[in-house]
Each structure stands twice: as structure tokens, then as C-alpha cells.
Write a protein that holds these residues in place. Structure first.
Motif, PDB file in Angstrom:
ATOM      1  N   VAL A  58     -10.913  -2.921  -9.747  1.00 24.75           N
ATOM      2  CA  VAL A  58      -9.968  -2.142  -9.077  1.00 24.75           C
ATOM      3  C   VAL A  58      -9.136  -1.388 -10.175  1.00 24.75           C
ATOM      4  O   VAL A  58      -8.367  -1.932 -10.994  1.00 24.75           O
ATOM      5  CB  VAL A  58      -9.100  -2.777  -8.092  1.00 24.75           C
ATOM      6  N   VAL A  69      -1.142   0.675  -7.292  1.00 22.08           N
ATOM      7  CA  VAL A  69      -2.155  -0.281  -7.438  1.00 22.08           C
ATOM      8  C   VAL A  69      -2.382  -0.766  -8.788  1.00 22.08           C
ATOM      9  O   VAL A  69      -2.723   0.292  -9.808  1.00 22.08           O
ATOM     10  CB  VAL A  69      -3.385   0.101  -6.817  1.00 22.08           C
ATOM     11  N   VAL A 104      -4.297  -9.564  -2.646  1.00 23.17           N
ATOM     12  CA  VAL A 104      -4.288  -8.572  -3.826  1.00 23.17           C
ATOM     13  C   VAL A 104      -2.847  -8.085  -4.300  1.00 23.17           C
ATOM     14  O   VAL A 104      -1.930  -8.371  -3.586  1.00 23.17           O
ATOM     15  CB  VAL A 104      -5.240  -7.261  -3.758  1.00 23.17           C
ATOM     16  N   VAL A 147       0.358  -5.363  -5.665  1.00 23.77           N
ATOM     17  CA  VAL A 147       0.674  -4.003  -5.359  1.00 23.77           C
ATOM     18  C   VAL A 147       1.422  -3.744  -6.494  1.00 23.77           C
ATOM     19  O   VAL A 147       2.325  -4.466  -7.058  1.00 23.77           O
ATOM     20  CB  VAL A 147       1.525  -3.960  -3.977  1.00 23.77           C
ATOM     21  N   TRP A 198      -0.768   2.259   2.649  1.00 25.25           N
ATOM     22  CA  TRP A 198      -1.036   2.014   1.314  1.00 25.25           C
ATOM     23  C   TRP A 198      -2.361   1.545   1.233  1.00 25.25           C
ATOM     24  O   TRP A 198      -3.122   1.943  -0.020  1.00 25.25           O
ATOM     25  CB  TRP A 198      -0.412   0.750   0.761  1.00 25.25           C
ATOM     26  N   GLU A 199      -3.007   1.019   2.063  1.00 16.13           N
ATOM     27  CA  GLU A 199      -4.585   0.630   1.952  1.00 16.13           C
ATOM     28  C   GLU A 199      -5.698   1.942   1.915  1.00 16.13           C
ATOM     29  O   GLU A 199      -6.499   1.914   1.229  1.00 16.13           O
ATOM     30  CB  GLU A 199      -5.016  -0.239   3.259  1.00 16.13           C
ATOM     31  N   ASP A 207      -3.950   4.479  -1.188  1.00 16.34           N
ATOM     32  CA  ASP A 207      -3.772   3.961  -2.494  1.00 16.34           C
ATOM     33  C   ASP A 207      -4.569   3.082  -2.850  1.00 16.34           C
ATOM     34  O   ASP A 207      -5.632   3.089  -3.829  1.00 16.34           O
ATOM     35  CB  ASP A 207      -2.374   3.199  -2.768  1.00 16.34           C
ATOM     36  N   TYR A 208      -5.045   2.100  -2.001  1.00 14.13           N
ATOM     37  CA  TYR A 208      -6.168   0.938  -2.299  1.00 14.13           C
ATOM     38  C   TYR A 208      -7.839   1.641  -2.395  1.00 14.13           C
ATOM     39  O   TYR A 208      -8.286   1.526  -3.378  1.00 14.13           O
ATOM     40  CB  TYR A 208      -6.120  -0.313  -1.539  1.00 14.13           C
TER      41      TYR A 208
END
Length: 300
Positions: free
Chosen positions: A88, A94, A129, A131, A168-169, A172-173
Motif C-alpha cells: 500500500v 494512508v 490497517v 491510518v 477514507w476507504e 484515500d485507501y
């Protein structure tokens, strides 16, 4: 152990070793051992990149290989709990990290929803995970919502789809995942609980089909196989139990950290379902700052 490959008759060697039979027997023995490990909750999973290295070599990436397998509806040799390590990339919210993704279910929603889903494989992180940045709390955690509310809004009635966590998912992720992986992910369309009215509601106001997108959090049903703290009926919708979570211990995955679910708590206008650090079902304020995400995806 003696390995008799043949016998000699009048100077001529006659081969009696059946390589196919030996190979088949060896494979059966290995499969039987994996089944035994799974039956007692001790199957540790296999690295897909190693086990299927020769197949993967024929594709651009492990993700392209999995996509090809799914397109052919060929799930042979795959086992729940097998894994791949996904790099990632660092982003504004992230941190750079390698996330181990476990195969959690095979075709759990095939042909389901109002827009029938194609074949797919569901993958779940082995641990919550991290942040970072402005969306992180307490260094590496995240709030489900920045205010203590589990309701939707006038535009998006589904609490989870309107949540800070899901934002956020998706924003950003998802962009931090490898492009080759993003290219083979499919949308998870589900029957989502709605909770919105003229004042804050403590129970569902209905449900409706919604797009969870290409990265999403698990529901209580997918983890526990039933609604625990979520609203009856409306919090379950289309969801089913993922075979990866076949024990309480499997919810911990070796790391004792709270993690968020997408289900909201029934009888409350502020709490959201989560998994406690010891694997039990729990509920916390949506604004809790000590819980991590566990973003999942479907390869299709």
C-alpha cells in the motif's frame, strides 16, 4: 524407504514405478492434512504467490492471474485463508504499509443483488490497517464519524455510505492500492440499512440497494453470521457469513486491536458495531478514536 523403480529380467529393465499415481497420492495426502488443520482451526494459509508461481508467471501480476481465474470460474486449488501481500503506497491519510490479504469467501454474492454480481473472490486484511494524516486519530486509528452519530443524511440515507470511515476507504485507501489490483476490483452492491429522519433515529428507517464501492468494511453478518448489536432485518439485508471467520479466534487474527464494522447499533443514535480486541461483538460511539479500519475488496 526403498524406492523400487523396476525389475530386471534377462538383462532387460522393466519399469514399474507409476509417477502419476504417486503424484496423485502425494497431493491427496497434502490436501487431507490441510483439511485436518482447517477442522481444528490451525490452518495458517499459503502464500498464493509461491504456491501458484508458475501460473502467475504467465500473467502480468498476481492480481491479473486471480482475475483470470475468476473470469473462468476456476477456483481449483484455492483455500480459504490463503493469502497475498499487498503493498500500500503512502498517501496524505494512508501510511506506506504491506497488508496481508486473506481469501475470505468464494462467490459469496454470485448472481445476487438487484444487479446480479459476477463471479468473485472476497479478500479481507489479516489485521486492521493503519491510518495517517488529518483523518487519523491517536496516530493510526480512525473515527467512524467525526461526530457521535450513526445516522445518514438527507442526501445519503445509508449511515455507512455517509460515514467518515467509508469516505477514507474510497478517497484515500483505494487510490493507495496498486493500480494492477484496482483494475480487477469490482463494486460490492448490497442491500444497505437506511437510518435518517427529521430527528436522530435509534432504529432503521428502511433499506435500499447501494454501492459499497471497491473497498468496504465488513458487516456483522459477514463476521458473526447473524446480527448481534445491529438492527434486526435491516442490518443484514443481502449479507452472508464469510467462512474465514469460523471461530472467535479468527476475528483477532493475531493482533488485539478494535476494528470497525459497517453495521450500526440498534437502539442507539450514536453507536456503531465493532469487533473487540478479544474477538467479541461490541458497539462504540461513532466518534471513538481508538478503533482501526479493515478495508476489504472483491476481485472479479
Amino acid at each position: 524407504m526403498p524406492d523400487i523403480r523396476g525389475f530386471n529380467v534377462n538383462g532387460s529393465t522393466n519399469t514399474n514405478k507409476d509417477e502419476v499415481a504417486r503424484s496423485t497420492a502425494a497431493a491427496a495426502t497434502i490436501a487431507e492434512e490441510y483439511d485436518r488443520q482447517k477442522s481444528i482451526g490451525q490452518y495458517k494459509g499459503r502464500d498464493l504467490a509461491t504456491v501458484f508461481a508458475s501460473e502467475i508467471a504467465e500473467h502480468e501480476s498476481i492480481y491479473a492471474w486471480l482475475h483470470s481465474r475468476v473470469q473462468d470460474a476456476d477456483f481449483s486449488g484455492l483455500r480459504i485463508g490463503d493469502y497475498m501481500d499487498v503493498p500500500v503506497s503512502a498517501g496524505s491519510n494512508v501510511p506506506a504499509q504491506t497488508v496481508r490479504y486473506l481469501l475470505a469467501a468464494v462467490d459469496p454474492y454470485y448472481k445476487c443483488s438487484d444487479q446480479p454480481m459476477s463471479h468473485h473472490l472476497a479478500f479481507v486484511p489479516a489485521a486492521p490497517v493503519l491510518v495517517s494524516g488529518s483523518k487519523a486519530t491517536n496516530t493510526s486509528y480512525i473515527m467512524w464519524n467525526t461526530t457521535a452519530t450513526n445516522n445518514g443524511n438527507a442526501t445519503v440515507k445509508e449511515p455507512y455510505l455517509a460515514s467518515h470511515l467509508h469516505g477514507w476507504e474510497i478517497n484515500d485507501y483505494l487510490p493507495a492500492l496498486p493500480a494492477a489490483l484496482r483494475n480487477v476490483l469490482i463494486n460490492h452492491r448490497s442491500l444497505c440499512e437506511q437510518r435518517y429522519g427529521s430527528s436522530a433515529l435509534t432504529e432503521a428507517s428502511g433499506w435500499g440497494w447501494g454501492d459499497l464501492g471497491k473497498v468496504w468494511s465488513l458487516s456483522e453478518m459477514e463476521v458473526y453470521g447473524c446480527a448481534v448489536w445491529g438492527s434486526k432485518g435491516y442490518s443484514v439485508g443481502m449479507d452472508c457469513h464469510f467462512p474465514l471467520f469460523d471461530s472467535t479466534a479468527s476475528r483477532i487474527m493475531g493482533e488485539n486491536v478494535y476494528w470497525w464494522l459497517r453495521s450500526v447499533v440498534g437502539g442507539s443514535a450514536s453507536h456503531v458495531c465493532s469487533v473487540f480486541s478479544n474477538g467479541t461483538a461490541d458497539g462504540n460511539s461513532a466518534a471513538s478514536g481508538w478503533i482501526r479500519p479493515r478495508p476489504c475488496f472483491l476481485i472479479g
